[in-house]
Motif scaffolding. Sequence first.
Motif, PDB file in Angstrom:
ATOM      1  N   GLN A  26       0.794  -1.090   0.054  1.00  0.00           N
ATOM      2  CA  GLN A  26      -0.125  -0.098  -0.032  1.00  0.00           C
ATOM      3  C   GLN A  26       0.833   1.331   0.154  1.00  0.00           C
ATOM      4  O   GLN A  26       0.187   2.409   0.126  1.00  0.00           O
ATOM      5  CB  GLN A  26      -1.128   0.040   1.143  1.00  0.00           C
ATOM      6  CG  GLN A  26      -1.976  -1.200   1.062  1.00  0.00           C
ATOM      7  CD  GLN A  26      -2.810  -1.201   2.156  1.00  0.00           C
ATOM      8  OE1 GLN A  26      -2.471  -0.722   3.434  1.00  0.00           O
ATOM      9  NE2 GLN A  26      -3.883  -1.990   2.315  1.00  0.00           N
ATOM     10  N   VAL A  28       3.218   4.493  -1.284  1.00  0.00           N
ATOM     11  CA  VAL A  28       3.392   5.139  -2.730  1.00  0.00           C
ATOM     12  C   VAL A  28       4.732   5.628  -3.042  1.00  0.00           C
ATOM     13  O   VAL A  28       5.732   5.537  -2.092  1.00  0.00           O
ATOM     14  CB  VAL A  28       2.463   6.321  -2.468  1.00  0.00           C
ATOM     15  CG1 VAL A  28       0.900   5.768  -2.458  1.00  0.00           C
ATOM     16  CG2 VAL A  28       2.743   7.181  -1.368  1.00  0.00           C
ATOM     17  N   SER A  34       0.570   5.315  -6.476  1.00  0.00           N
ATOM     18  CA  SER A  34       0.306   3.672  -5.828  1.00  0.00           C
ATOM     19  C   SER A  34       0.631   2.818  -6.868  1.00  0.00           C
ATOM     20  O   SER A  34       1.000   2.938  -8.154  1.00  0.00           O
ATOM     21  CB  SER A  34      -1.180   3.631  -5.680  1.00  0.00           C
ATOM     22  OG  SER A  34      -2.065   3.656  -6.589  1.00  0.00           O
ATOM     23  N   LEU A  57      -6.346  -2.190  -2.765  1.00  0.00           N
ATOM     24  CA  LEU A  57      -5.771  -0.868  -2.930  1.00  0.00           C
ATOM     25  C   LEU A  57      -6.718   0.045  -3.431  1.00  0.00           C
ATOM     26  O   LEU A  57      -7.648  -0.417  -4.360  1.00  0.00           O
ATOM     27  CB  LEU A  57      -4.709  -1.022  -4.029  1.00  0.00           C
ATOM     28  CG  LEU A  57      -3.354  -1.840  -3.890  1.00  0.00           C
ATOM     29  CD1 LEU A  57      -2.395  -1.784  -4.799  1.00  0.00           C
ATOM     30  CD2 LEU A  57      -2.888  -1.418  -2.495  1.00  0.00           C
ATOM     31  N   GLN A  61      -7.285   6.813  -4.429  1.00  0.00           N
ATOM     32  CA  GLN A  61      -6.198   7.451  -3.800  1.00  0.00           C
ATOM     33  C   GLN A  61      -5.559   8.368  -4.753  1.00  0.00           C
ATOM     34  O   GLN A  61      -5.285   8.150  -6.051  1.00  0.00           O
ATOM     35  CB  GLN A  61      -5.091   6.450  -3.394  1.00  0.00           C
ATOM     36  CG  GLN A  61      -4.073   7.097  -2.790  1.00  0.00           C
ATOM     37  CD  GLN A  61      -2.963   5.974  -1.994  1.00  0.00           C
ATOM     38  OE1 GLN A  61      -3.238   4.841  -2.157  1.00  0.00           O
ATOM     39  NE2 GLN A  61      -1.764   6.346  -1.905  1.00  0.00           N
ATOM     40  N   ASN A  63      -2.712  11.076  -6.299  1.00  0.00           N
ATOM     41  CA  ASN A  63      -1.135  11.263  -6.307  1.00  0.00           C
ATOM     42  C   ASN A  63      -0.889  12.819  -6.237  1.00  0.00           C
ATOM     43  O   ASN A  63      -2.014  13.593  -5.793  1.00  0.00           O
ATOM     44  CB  ASN A  63      -0.534  10.732  -7.394  1.00  0.00           C
ATOM     45  CG  ASN A  63      -0.944  11.378  -8.687  1.00  0.00           C
ATOM     46  OD1 ASN A  63      -1.571  12.611  -8.931  1.00  0.00           O
ATOM     47  ND2 ASN A  63      -0.597  10.859  -9.859  1.00  0.00           N
TER      48      ASN A  63
END
Length: 70
Positions: A26, A28, A34, A57, A61, A63
């Motif tokens: 998990q 980054v 990710s 995942l 999420q 970035n």
Amino acid sequence: MNYAIKNKKLSILEIIIAQTPTQVLQEVDENKNSLLHIAINNNCGTEIIETLLNLDLSPDQKNFEGKTPI
């Protein structure tokens, strides 16, 4: 792991996943990408994407650019 994803090596990826703690999977990179970001950015097939999604995942999420992988 990035090598397996970028080179679309599902069998290698599965071996690495089996030997890697969930917390590490998990993490980054320096751009907050990710494993899903890396897979999508490298046009990996659905098998690799599904494998990563099965690891729970987050497809939401963001970035550093504020982009989600999907």
